[in-house]
Design an enzyme around this catalytic site. Sequence first.
Site, PDB file in Angstrom:
ATOM      1  N   ASP A  97       0.873  -1.170   0.000  1.00  0.00           N
ATOM      2  CA  ASP A  97       0.000   0.000   0.000  1.00  0.00           C
ATOM      3  C   ASP A  97       0.910   1.219   0.000  1.00  0.00           C
ATOM      4  O   ASP A  97       1.512   1.561   1.011  1.00  0.00           O
ATOM      5  CB  ASP A  97      -0.894  -0.001   1.247  1.00  0.00           C
ATOM      6  CG  ASP A  97      -1.814   1.206   1.323  1.00  0.00           C
ATOM      7  OD1 ASP A  97      -1.693   2.120   0.466  1.00  0.00           O
ATOM      8  OD2 ASP A  97      -2.657   1.262   2.240  1.00  0.00           O
ATOM      9  N   VAL A  98       1.028   1.878  -1.147  1.00  0.00           N
ATOM     10  CA  VAL A  98       2.001   2.968  -1.263  1.00  0.00           C
ATOM     11  C   VAL A  98       1.646   4.174  -0.396  1.00  0.00           C
ATOM     12  O   VAL A  98       2.490   5.036  -0.148  1.00  0.00           O
ATOM     13  CB  VAL A  98       2.178   3.415  -2.726  1.00  0.00           C
ATOM     14  CG1 VAL A  98       2.768   2.297  -3.571  1.00  0.00           C
ATOM     15  CG2 VAL A  98       0.880   3.950  -3.311  1.00  0.00           C
ATOM     16  N   TYR A 135      -7.576  15.082  -8.359  1.00  0.00           N
ATOM     17  CA  TYR A 135      -6.649  14.407  -9.269  1.00  0.00           C
ATOM     18  C   TYR A 135      -5.627  15.391  -9.832  1.00  0.00           C
ATOM     19  O   TYR A 135      -4.422  15.098  -9.870  1.00  0.00           O
ATOM     20  CB  TYR A 135      -7.428  13.736 -10.398  1.00  0.00           C
ATOM     21  CG  TYR A 135      -6.586  12.823 -11.250  1.00  0.00           C
ATOM     22  CD1 TYR A 135      -6.112  11.613 -10.755  1.00  0.00           C
ATOM     23  CD2 TYR A 135      -6.266  13.169 -12.557  1.00  0.00           C
ATOM     24  CE1 TYR A 135      -5.339  10.774 -11.528  1.00  0.00           C
ATOM     25  CE2 TYR A 135      -5.492  12.327 -13.352  1.00  0.00           C
ATOM     26  CZ  TYR A 135      -5.031  11.131 -12.826  1.00  0.00           C
ATOM     27  OH  TYR A 135      -4.261  10.290 -13.594  1.00  0.00           O
ATOM     28  N   LYS A 180      -1.551  15.209  -9.204  1.00  0.00           N
ATOM     29  CA  LYS A 180      -0.598  15.054 -10.302  1.00  0.00           C
ATOM     30  C   LYS A 180       0.255  16.315 -10.490  1.00  0.00           C
ATOM     31  O   LYS A 180       1.420  16.226 -10.902  1.00  0.00           O
ATOM     32  CB  LYS A 180      -1.334  14.699 -11.592  1.00  0.00           C
ATOM     33  CG  LYS A 180      -1.963  13.307 -11.569  1.00  0.00           C
ATOM     34  CD  LYS A 180      -0.909  12.213 -11.375  1.00  0.00           C
ATOM     35  CE  LYS A 180      -1.488  10.813 -11.485  1.00  0.00           C
ATOM     36  NZ  LYS A 180      -0.456   9.761 -11.386  1.00  0.00           N
TER      37      LYS A 180
END
Length: 217
Positions: A31-32, A122, A126
């Site tokens: 799980d990053v 999002y 990013k």
Amino acid sequence: MAALDISEEGARLTVDEIKAAGGNAVAVRTDVSDPESVATSMKEVVAQLGAPNTVCNVAGIGKFAHTIEASFDDWQRILAVNLTGTFLMCQAALPYLLENGGNIVNVASTAGLMGQPYSAAYCASKGGVVQLTKSLAVEYMERGVRVNAVAPGGVDTPMITQFAPPADASRRLMAKLVTPMGFVKPQQVAKVIAFLASDDGDYMTGAIVSVDGGLTV
């Protein structure tokens, strides 16, 4: 090679493909977004395969939503996976890369380079990956570690189904997210990642390479 994924099945499928092509690989559930999980996985990878020389941060999630209707849980989860996860993996790998040399390739997005409707979380995540990449590139360029990123547009993978637009989404705004070339194939993105990670890209660091069919032109 190591495939780290929160889905054990997904990691094993990737490993099976690598082995079928003649490579050596291990699957590690990770799980990053969890520092402990990342640290444990990195130790396991090093124990089984040795120190990494290339790290590719590909994990990502997202969804469309009107910002005024977006839940706080969704905001936190998207940033946790996309941005915090990239940071944690870089942090865990850097000691090995600094000792032995190597590089990092992050997967950003056109959403980190341009405004995108219904995508506040999002885009923020990013955009963070873009600046994280540039920051690490500057910090470690004198110590022999390169850090670059690719910025795809829509990628033709199952993840694209997560991005269902709101029922009342503006067609005019949504049309700006697609180029005449359509969605990029994962293999097309992978080729650019491979170039950045290879000796052919040895003079590149801090680069954000668009792989988007001209979307951000």
